[in-house]
Scaffold this motif. Sequence first.
Motif, short mmCIF file in Angstrom:
data_model
loop_
_atom_site.label_atom_id
_atom_site.label_comp_id
_atom_site.label_asym_id
_atom_site.label_seq_id
_atom_site.Cartn_x
_atom_site.Cartn_y
_atom_site.Cartn_z
N GLY A 183 20.23 55.01 5.46
CA GLY A 183 19.42 56.20 5.68
C GLY A 183 20.27 57.43 5.89
O GLY A 183 21.47 57.33 6.17
N LYS B 127 10.53 58.22 7.94
CA LYS B 127 10.51 57.05 8.82
C LYS B 127 9.08 56.65 9.18
O LYS B 127 8.79 55.45 9.35
CB LYS B 127 11.32 57.34 10.08
CG LYS B 127 12.81 57.54 9.83
CD LYS B 127 13.44 56.30 9.21
CE LYS B 127 14.96 56.39 9.16
NZ LYS B 127 15.59 55.18 8.60
N TYR C 181 12.68 64.04 7.90
CA TYR C 181 13.19 62.77 8.43
C TYR C 181 12.06 61.96 9.07
O TYR C 181 11.91 60.77 8.81
CB TYR C 181 14.29 63.05 9.45
CG TYR C 181 14.88 61.79 10.07
CD1 TYR C 181 15.73 60.98 9.35
CD2 TYR C 181 14.57 61.43 11.38
CE1 TYR C 181 16.27 59.83 9.91
CE2 TYR C 181 15.09 60.28 11.95
CZ TYR C 181 15.94 59.49 11.21
OH TYR C 181 16.47 58.34 11.77
N ASN D 260 15.51 57.19 2.44
CA ASN D 260 14.97 56.51 3.62
C ASN D 260 13.72 55.68 3.33
O ASN D 260 13.50 54.66 3.98
CB ASN D 260 14.66 57.51 4.72
CG ASN D 260 15.90 58.18 5.27
OD1 ASN D 260 17.01 57.89 4.85
ND2 ASN D 260 15.72 59.07 6.21
#
Length: 240
Positions: A87, A154, A150, A109
Amino acid sequence: MRMTKPVAVVTGGNTGIGRAVSVALAEAGFHVGICYVTEEQAAKDLACEISGVAVYVDVSDEASVKDGVRQIQEQLGSPEVLVNNAGIQERVPFLEMTTEQFDRMLAVNTRGAFLMMKAVVPAMMNGQCGRIINIASQTALLGRSEMVHYTASKGALISMTKSLARELAPYGILVNCVAPGPVTSGPALSSVKERTAYMASIPLQRFAAPEEVADTVRFLAVSGDYFTGQVLSPNGGEVM
């Protein structure tokens, strides 16, 4: 030729959390395929140390993923465990964030984990067993300023974990997520003052060592027979 030990694949397995996971799984009796995209020598040195193999894999590129998994299968055998750890992370104010930055974050990711799972799941289905462990982040559970891309990447990984856990349960494949809090090997904060303030806001008032996150991964890989679709979050109490 098939090896006698079970096989695990760890993406980004040569640094930080990934390195700790590779070592922990080797100690647990796995042959480990270490997928790397940077720091080639560190990957090869670690592979030698734990009697594994190091293979270049750009998880955002489908052809690279297929080739890397093929190499691991030829050298070690089909993986029983996949740890999607690779990642990238950066902080960018939302209005300064470019489309390219957003797309790149999800490509590595989220899409990277998708491609790796696509590459290993058929063999797991044939064998009627397998463990997939996706490394997310506690930021996906609480949000973080200047990290919209980000946290989105996730958060998507957590949702994908839950959906795939339902779909693969009939095949004996367990799919779980580990969402760590801040780790000592993670990106440095902008200042000592910011780091100190962040640690003070965590109930345990410290960051995790990579090995503590690896312990959670090892539990899911070796034990945890009744865990699937779960998010385990070693975060020192930051998220309760």
